[in-house]
Design an enzyme around this catalytic site. Structure first.
Site, short mmCIF file in Angstrom:
data_model
loop_
_atom_site.label_atom_id
_atom_site.label_comp_id
_atom_site.label_asym_id
_atom_site.label_seq_id
_atom_site.Cartn_x
_atom_site.Cartn_y
_atom_site.Cartn_z
N GLN A 68 -2.90 -3.80 -0.47
CA GLN A 68 -2.43 -4.13 0.86
C GLN A 68 -1.87 -5.55 0.89
O GLN A 68 -2.57 -6.52 0.59
CB GLN A 68 -3.54 -4.01 1.91
CG GLN A 68 -2.99 -4.18 3.32
CD GLN A 68 -4.07 -4.21 4.38
OE1 GLN A 68 -4.81 -5.17 4.46
NE2 GLN A 68 -4.14 -3.17 5.20
N CYS A 101 -4.85 -6.56 10.82
CA CYS A 101 -5.88 -7.61 10.80
C CYS A 101 -5.76 -8.47 12.05
O CYS A 101 -4.69 -9.04 12.32
CB CYS A 101 -5.76 -8.48 9.55
SG CYS A 101 -7.01 -9.79 9.49
#
Length: 326
Positions: A68, A101
């Site tokens: 990622q 996030c």
């Protein structure tokens, strides 16, 4: 990627400071079909930062891993995605773009879930990365940015149009951080909105949760994050539940401590004598056990495998005394 996720239904989420090789190895052994690296900074890679590059190392026994990337510059993201692909070859399962996030230090730079506020830029990143690599590209995002303003279904369509081969959806808004409960309904709504595979994420802590998320949403795979912290056994339980067979018994206190010891040793192979990063794992491992509070206070001073062993030895001795008194 529908066929891929038929064989990879249980995924360990990318978690900064958690999803290192040691923890991934333990989760793979317990039944995780695929794990993600910790979040990797595209900017860090562009500076040839050795600490950032180390995040790409495979775990023991790991044949493939998903990586990622986070960042907000399409050209940088594309260039570093291409570098990762060249470096990792077939050990790379796919590349994921972090759009979920919510940490302040991430979103303040325009990265992570901040991209949900700029869907055109998010789409440009996916388009650029997809053009730069031959491996599949996926995107992970949240229900939306602002509390109460769900944008995930439309956002998912835009990512699919930009070339995303699959999407992962966390059922909280970015502004929620990790407060409250994840809304699995948004996973179902995203599933209805796109044709690519959808990975469901949020509040999966038991085998029953994995089944419920799959049944309620029709998601193609289940991603487990905080539910695995201190509890890699959740993957064995989820795998059994999804296959409709009896779940293995929860580990007893001694099994949990034995796993913590092994974790420390695996981490030491990677880090050397200083395994301070084991502290957070060791805080989770004895949760709920007699003597856990006293053990946590001592864990805060641990640095080496030997330090952790002493705390675990004391915890075992306390457990023995507690059982005798019982």
């Amino acid at each position: 990627m529908h066929e891929f996720f038929q064989n990879h239904r249980l995924l360990l989420a990318p978690m900064a400071g958690v999803s290192d090789e040691a923890f991934r190895a333990l989760c793979r052994e317990q039944g995780a079909d695929l794990t993600y690296t910790e979040m990797v900074s595209a900017k860090g890679l562009s500076y040839a930062n050795e600490k950032t590059r180390r995040l790409l190392a495979l775990a023991p026994g790991e044949d493939q891993v998903a990586v990622q990337l986070f960042g907000h510059e399409p050209d940088t993201m594309a260039a570093q995605a291409a570098w990762i692909e060249d470096e990792m070859g077939e050990s790379l399962a796919y590349l994921d773009v972090n759009m979920g996030c919510p940490a302040r230090k991430i979103v303040s730079k325009g990265d992570g879930s901040a991209l949900m506020r700029e869907p055109a830029l998010a789409a440009a990143i996916v388009r650029a990365v997809r053009a730069a690599v031959s491996h599949p590209v996926t995107a992970k995002f949240r229900r939306g940015w602002a509390l109460g303003e769900e944008t995930a279904p439309d956002f998912a369509r835009r990512m699919e149009d930009a070339g995303a081969c699959a999407v992962a959806v966390h059922g909280r808004f970015a502004e929620q951080l990790y407060r409250g409960s994840a809304d699995w309904g948004v996973v179902a709504r995203v599933k209805e909105a796109v044709d690519v595979p959808v990975i469901g994420n949020g509040d999966v802590r038991t085998g029953a949760d994995a089944v419920a998320l799959t049944v309620r949403t029709g998601c193609d795979a289940v991603m487990i994050a905080r539910g695995a912290e201190g509890n890699p056994w959740v993957f064995a339980q989820a795998k059994a539940a999804l296959e409709g067979v009896p779940e293995p018994l929860a580990p007893d206190a001694r099994e949990r401590i034995a796993m913590a010891r092994r974790h420390a040793r695996l981490l030491a192979r990677r880090e050397g004598k200083n395994i301070v990063r084991m502290r957070k794992h060791a805080m989770w491992d004895p949760a709920g056990l007699p003597g856990a509070a006293a053990a946590r206070a001592k864990i805060n001073a641990c640095v080496s495998v030997e330090d952790f062993d002493r705390v675990f030895d004391e915890l075992l001795a306390f457990l023995g005394e507690h059982e005798q008194e019982g």
